[in-house]
Design a protein around this motif. Structure first.
Motif, PDB file in Angstrom:
ATOM      1  N   GLN A 132      44.228  55.847  44.608  1.00  0.00           N
ATOM      2  CA  GLN A 132      43.021  55.030  44.469  1.00  0.00           C
ATOM      3  C   GLN A 132      43.364  53.555  44.699  1.00  0.00           C
ATOM      4  N   HIS A 133      44.537  53.158  44.209  1.00  0.00           N
ATOM      5  CA  HIS A 133      45.005  51.777  44.343  1.00  0.00           C
ATOM      6  C   HIS A 133      46.385  51.804  44.997  1.00  0.00           C
ATOM      7  N   PRO A 134      46.428  51.836  46.347  1.00  0.00           N
ATOM      8  CA  PRO A 134      47.702  51.992  47.037  1.00  0.00           C
ATOM      9  C   PRO A 134      48.608  50.758  47.009  1.00  0.00           C
ATOM     10  N   THR A 135      48.070  49.608  46.652  1.00  0.00           N
ATOM     11  CA  THR A 135      48.887  48.398  46.569  1.00  0.00           C
ATOM     12  C   THR A 135      48.590  47.670  45.266  1.00  0.00           C
ATOM     13  N   TYR A 136      49.486  46.775  44.900  1.00  0.00           N
ATOM     14  CA  TYR A 136      49.257  45.985  43.692  1.00  0.00           C
ATOM     15  C   TYR A 136      47.990  45.146  43.831  1.00  0.00           C
ATOM     16  N   LYS A 137      47.638  44.767  45.043  1.00  0.00           N
ATOM     17  CA  LYS A 137      46.455  43.924  45.242  1.00  0.00           C
ATOM     18  C   LYS A 137      45.175  44.640  44.813  1.00  0.00           C
ATOM     19  N   SER A 138      44.993  45.883  45.224  1.00  0.00           N
ATOM     20  CA  SER A 138      43.768  46.587  44.839  1.00  0.00           C
ATOM     21  C   SER A 138      43.767  46.881  43.338  1.00  0.00           C
ATOM     22  N   GLY A 139      44.942  47.133  42.760  1.00  0.00           N
ATOM     23  CA  GLY A 139      45.025  47.357  41.315  1.00  0.00           C
ATOM     24  C   GLY A 139      44.665  46.114  40.526  1.00  0.00           C
ATOM     25  N   ILE A 140      45.186  44.961  40.941  1.00  0.00           N
ATOM     26  CA  ILE A 140      44.873  43.695  40.264  1.00  0.00           C
ATOM     27  C   ILE A 140      43.383  43.379  40.393  1.00  0.00           C
ATOM     28  N   GLN A 141      42.838  43.573  41.568  1.00  0.00           N
ATOM     29  CA  GLN A 141      41.410  43.308  41.767  1.00  0.00           C
ATOM     30  C   GLN A 141      40.559  44.206  40.874  1.00  0.00           C
ATOM     31  N   ALA A 142      40.946  45.465  40.701  1.00  0.00           N
ATOM     32  CA  ALA A 142      40.197  46.374  39.820  1.00  0.00           C
ATOM     33  C   ALA A 142      40.270  45.894  38.373  1.00  0.00           C
ATOM     34  N   ILE A 143      41.438  45.447  37.938  1.00  0.00           N
ATOM     35  CA  ILE A 143      41.589  44.956  36.567  1.00  0.00           C
ATOM     36  C   ILE A 143      40.720  43.722  36.348  1.00  0.00           C
ATOM     37  N   ILE A 144      40.719  42.815  37.304  1.00  0.00           N
ATOM     38  CA  ILE A 144      39.917  41.588  37.182  1.00  0.00           C
ATOM     39  C   ILE A 144      38.425  41.916  37.165  1.00  0.00           C
ATOM     40  N   ARG A 145      38.021  42.913  37.947  1.00  0.00           N
ATOM     41  CA  ARG A 145      36.603  43.332  37.950  1.00  0.00           C
ATOM     42  C   ARG A 145      36.194  43.966  36.630  1.00  0.00           C
ATOM     43  N   GLY A 146      37.183  44.306  35.794  1.00  0.00           N
ATOM     44  CA  GLY A 146      36.872  44.924  34.518  1.00  0.00           C
ATOM     45  C   GLY A 146      36.891  46.434  34.550  1.00  0.00           C
ATOM     46  N   ASP A 147      37.410  47.011  35.626  1.00  0.00           N
ATOM     47  CA  ASP A 147      37.497  48.468  35.721  1.00  0.00           C
ATOM     48  C   ASP A 147      38.516  48.949  34.699  1.00  0.00           C
ATOM     49  N   GLU A 148      38.059  49.668  33.704  1.00  0.00           N
ATOM     50  CA  GLU A 148      38.929  50.168  32.643  1.00  0.00           C
ATOM     51  C   GLU A 148      39.165  51.672  32.762  1.00  0.00           C
ATOM     52  N   THR A 149      38.860  52.236  33.921  1.00  0.00           N
ATOM     53  CA  THR A 149      39.112  53.646  34.153  1.00  0.00           C
ATOM     54  C   THR A 149      40.610  53.878  34.069  1.00  0.00           C
ATOM     55  N   PRO A 150      41.095  54.825  33.377  1.00  0.00           N
ATOM     56  CA  PRO A 150      40.471  55.933  32.681  1.00  0.00           C
ATOM     57  C   PRO A 150      40.221  55.669  31.209  1.00  0.00           C
ATOM     58  N   PHE A 151      40.463  54.435  30.745  1.00  0.00           N
ATOM     59  CA  PHE A 151      40.310  54.158  29.312  1.00  0.00           C
ATOM     60  C   PHE A 151      38.862  54.196  28.865  1.00  0.00           C
TER      61      PHE A 151
END
Length: 148
Positions: free
Chosen positions: A126-145
């Protein structure tokens, strides 16, 4: 887990005005292997659905990157800037000898690992690079929590 991302580290560093000792140690590493928790969970679910006893998979993203690069990207995405990466960094204690086999060298050991087998077996991330993972965290995506 929650509050352990580079985004959280940057926010803690700015709030405290300095890095914690573990963050200083990690900051000395050239490369880091990262994975978004959502990809860990999906990989576990896929592996339980199609067990392969005895197989080992490197569950990491596609882009092992220098920690300084990852931190700089997180700062930029947050719209923040440090005067200097060294501004908040204190030196590692001088008792840590950098020669092979010593305390400091063990702290700085690092490996870049391949996720090729993981991708071939279970498909893409779903997040193949650190960039997409960081962007998801900043957007507030808390999946799977926090499932939607």
């Amino acid at each position: 887990g929650p509050a352990r991302s580079v985004v959280d580290s940057v926010k803690r560093k700015l709030a405290a005005g300095r890095e914690a000792p573990n963050e200083r140690r990690r900051g000395a590493q050239k490369h880091t292997n990262r994975i978004h928790v959502q990809d860990v969970c999906v990989t576990l679910l896929k592996s339980m659905a199609a067990p392969t006893p005895g197989q080992v998979y490197n569950v990491v993203d596609d882009d092992p990157a220098p920690r300084s690069e990852v931190t700089a990207f997180a700062l930029a995405e947050l719209g923040l800037k440090l005067d200097s990466e060294e501004t908040l960094r204190e030196p590692l204690p001088s008792t840590e000898d950098p020669r092979p086999g010593t305390l400091k060298s063990r702290f700085l050991e690092e490996k870049r690992v391949s996720n090729k087998k993981l991708l071939q077996t279970f498909g893409g991330l779903q997040h193949p690079t650190y960039k997409s993972g960081i962007q998801a965290i900043i957007r507030g995506d808390e999946t799977p929590f926090r499932l939607r």
